[in-house]
Design an enzyme around this catalytic site. Structure first.
Site, PDB file in Angstrom:
ATOM      1  N   HIS A   1       0.846  -1.197   0.000  1.00 31.25           N
ATOM      2  CA  HIS A   1       0.000   0.000   0.000  1.00 31.25           C
ATOM      3  C   HIS A   1       0.885   1.252   0.000  1.00 31.25           C
ATOM      4  O   HIS A   1       0.676   2.171  -0.791  1.00 31.25           O
ATOM      5  CB  HIS A   1      -0.920  -0.034   1.233  1.00 31.25           C
ATOM      6  CG  HIS A   1      -1.683   1.234   1.493  1.00 31.25           C
ATOM      7  ND1 HIS A   1      -3.013   1.377   1.201  1.00 31.25           N
ATOM      8  CD2 HIS A   1      -1.292   2.424   2.021  1.00 31.25           C
ATOM      9  CE1 HIS A   1      -3.404   2.595   1.532  1.00 31.25           C
ATOM     10  NE2 HIS A   1      -2.376   3.251   2.041  1.00 31.25           N
ATOM     11  N   GLU A   2       1.874   1.258   0.861  1.00 34.13           N
ATOM     12  CA  GLU A   2       2.747   2.437   0.968  1.00 34.13           C
ATOM     13  C   GLU A   2       3.606   2.602  -0.287  1.00 34.13           C
ATOM     14  O   GLU A   2       3.798   3.718  -0.771  1.00 34.13           O
ATOM     15  CB  GLU A   2       3.638   2.336   2.214  1.00 34.13           C
ATOM     16  CG  GLU A   2       2.874   2.299   3.536  1.00 34.13           C
ATOM     17  CD  GLU A   2       1.927   3.481   3.711  1.00 34.13           C
ATOM     18  OE1 GLU A   2       2.131   4.529   3.068  1.00 34.13           O
ATOM     19  OE2 GLU A   2       0.956   3.354   4.467  1.00 34.13           O
TER      20      GLU A   2
ATOM     21  N   HIS B   1       1.710   4.238  -2.964  1.00 39.98           N
ATOM     22  CA  HIS B   1       1.692   5.695  -2.797  1.00 39.98           C
ATOM     23  C   HIS B   1       2.935   6.303  -3.448  1.00 39.98           C
ATOM     24  O   HIS B   1       2.863   7.344  -4.087  1.00 39.98           O
ATOM     25  CB  HIS B   1       1.704   6.067  -1.312  1.00 39.98           C
ATOM     26  CG  HIS B   1       0.353   6.111  -0.669  1.00 39.98           C
ATOM     27  ND1 HIS B   1      -0.740   6.674  -1.264  1.00 39.98           N
ATOM     28  CD2 HIS B   1      -0.073   5.686   0.544  1.00 39.98           C
ATOM     29  CE1 HIS B   1      -1.783   6.571  -0.450  1.00 39.98           C
ATOM     30  NE2 HIS B   1      -1.402   5.963   0.651  1.00 39.98           N
TER      31      HIS B   1
ATOM     32  N   GLU C   1      -6.364   7.047  -0.742  1.00 33.77           N
ATOM     33  CA  GLU C   1      -6.283   5.830   0.062  1.00 33.77           C
ATOM     34  C   GLU C   1      -6.927   4.640  -0.652  1.00 33.77           C
ATOM     35  O   GLU C   1      -6.358   3.561  -0.705  1.00 33.77           O
ATOM     36  CB  GLU C   1      -6.938   6.027   1.426  1.00 33.77           C
ATOM     37  CG  GLU C   1      -6.166   6.949   2.367  1.00 33.77           C
ATOM     38  CD  GLU C   1      -4.708   6.565   2.531  1.00 33.77           C
ATOM     39  OE1 GLU C   1      -4.376   5.371   2.556  1.00 33.77           O
ATOM     40  OE2 GLU C   1      -3.877   7.497   2.632  1.00 33.77           O
TER      41      GLU C   1
END
Lengths: 307, 184
Positions: free
Chosen positions: A144-145, A148, A224
């Site tokens: 997930h990070e 980003h 998100e």
């Protein structure tokens, strides 16, 4: 949409936010400078210049500033071998260089990414997260990070945070200036400032920071969902991210060093009130300031992917 | 005069378009090559770790000869393999051989407790992860490149400058997770 297109769109958006935010900020600085500190463009121009310098340095130093402000320390390659390995392998899948890896000492379950581009990026996780998640769940959070980072969300969010921060700061100064007697003094009458300008100034001081926070929150909420989906795509495992989010949602701890300025960077809202976690009880007004979509909704969407 | 100018204008636009498409194809091809290099690095790392692993396990389970021979043979085949498809096949063989080696190791508690063995196991797992990540990225790069090579109008430019098809690094192993389809 392809990751590259996504990244390009975010880079373009970052430019627009920087430009638009810079314009709003300069206008504010000019009007307020004229109002509180007397006639003539000099104070306003000066304020705008200082602001520009501030914005510039925060942009180039953002990753270090954010990392320092959260109290994150570099993750030791031996003590945190698994974390390092996971970050490296997920980065390879994303086709970006391995970001620097940090650990935040906290019982809370949370993580964030920051930086201005994939070459200058950092990923941080809390020690609580390391202790409570299994390997696949941790991999999902890392993915997930890393998403980003790859999608240039980190740049967009950094730009938005810096601009919003600058606007809030300026409004704050103005309030102080009023308290010190800028508005009511006889000097103002002598300057003969147009009442319209005064009203405009007051409105700005009230509305600009509000608007800045609403935009920050909206941008963050939307990013998100996207990072959840791209992260699941990187690991082929949406279920693991859903499980991780569930654990994060059930955890009690809070990140001590998180502030409103960095709240939107974390995988889950670090400042969210612990009681009544759902959004049912919230008014439309409160919803506007949520930096994260409701975690139940994110889990639900991931489960649809995994089904 | 005017028809001449129009013809010139069309020619200029055409040339600019060809240049842009050509550059894009080259970029995509370079990405395929870079990502292959990444796979190669990780495969080499894996091949380098295996002799150590075999030696370590031998120290505890000397009589499991068949497994060692199998691993050594599979490694030699993987090192010697050339070409994307052949390499993928050879690596799959190596993965299976390693799996049986680790299965054998389960039966030796002393071995399971050996720090050397644990370290090698962790390193190999991490390397496998990286290989699978690198493979995923490589296949994505090949897909973008092949899409550009086969779709109009870039297929014309690709044909003019002889951009060759690239193979996917595919492993036909049911134990390897299928990619999830994600649409934005």
């Amino acid at each position: 949409m392809h990751p590259e297109e996504l990244a390009e769109r975010n880079i373009r958006r970052s430019r627009w936010y920087l430009l638009g935010g810079g314009l709003v900020f300069s206008a504010m600085a000019y009007v307020l400078g004229t109002l509180w500190f007397g006639a003539g463009p000099l104070p306003g121009v000066l304020a705008a210049l200082i602001a520009a310098a501030l914005t510039w340095t925060s942009y180039w130093e953002s990753d270090r500033i954010v990392v320092a402000s959260t109290g994150a320390v570099p993750a030791d390659p031996d003590d945190h071998r698994r974390l390092h390995n996971l970050v490296e392998s997920v980065s390879i899948a994303a086709g970006i260089p391995k970001p620097r890896v940090y650990v935040v000492r906290s019982d809370a379950l949370n993580a964030f990414a920051t930086g201005r581009d994939p070459e200058h990026a950092a990923v941080a996780v809390t020690t609580g997260l390391l202790e409570n998640l299994d390997r696949q769940e941790l991999e999902a959070v890392v993915a997930h990070e890393v998403s980003h980072v790859r999608n240039y969300d980190i740049r967009l969010m950094t730009v938005v945070a810096v601009i919003a921060g600058a606007i809030v700061l300026l409004a704050d100064w103005s309030f102080r200036a009023v308290r010190w007697g800028g508005l009511s003094g006889s000097r103002r009458k002598a300057d003969g400032v147009v009442p319209l300008l005064v009203i405009f100034g007051i409105l700005m001081v009230i509305l600009a920071p509000l608007g800045a926070r609403i935009i920050t929150s909206a941008v963050s909420r939307q990013r998100e969902y996207l990072a959840d989906v791209s992260g699941a795509h990187l690991t082929h495992n949406p279920r693991a991210l859903a499980d991780a989010l569930r654990k994060i949602s059930d955890s009690r701890g809070r990140v001590r060093n998180a502030t409103h300025a960095t709240a939107h960077l974390w995988i889950d809202a670090p400042l969210r009130p612990r009681r009544g976690r759902g959004t049912e009880g919230l008014s439309w007004y409160d919803r506007m300031f949520l930096t994260h979509p409701p975690i139940e909704e994110r889990i639900h969407r991931l489960e649809l992917l995994g089904a | 005069m005017i028809p001449g100018l129009i013809a010139l204008g069309v020619l200029v636009v055409l040339i600019l378009a060809i240049v842009a498409i050509y550059n894009r194809l080259v970029r995509l091809r370079n990405r395929v090559e870079e990502s292959w290099a990444q796979i190669d690095v990780q495969l080499r790392r894996r091949h380098d770790l295996i002799p150590n692993l075999v030696e370590t396990v031998k120290g505890y389970a000397a009589h499991e000869k068949g497994v060692f021979e199998e691993v050594t043979r599979a490694r030699a085949a993987a090192v010697a393999a050339g070409g994307v498809q052949e390499q993928a096949q050879a690596e799959l063989g190596l993965t299976r051989a390693l799996r049986s080696l680790f299965a054998v190791a389960e039966a030796y508690p002393d071995l399971q407790a050996s720090p050397n063995f644990l370290e090698l196991q962790e390193e190999l797992t991490a390397t496998e992860d990286r290989i699978s990540s690198a493979r995923q990225f490589y296949n994505g790069a090949v897909r973008s490149y092949d899409d550009a090579r086969e779709t109009f109008p870039s297929n014309i430019v690709a044909g003019m400058f002889n951009f060759e098809e690239r193979e996917y690094f595919e492993v036909d192993d049911p134990e390897i997770r299928d990619p999830v389809k994600v649409e934005f």
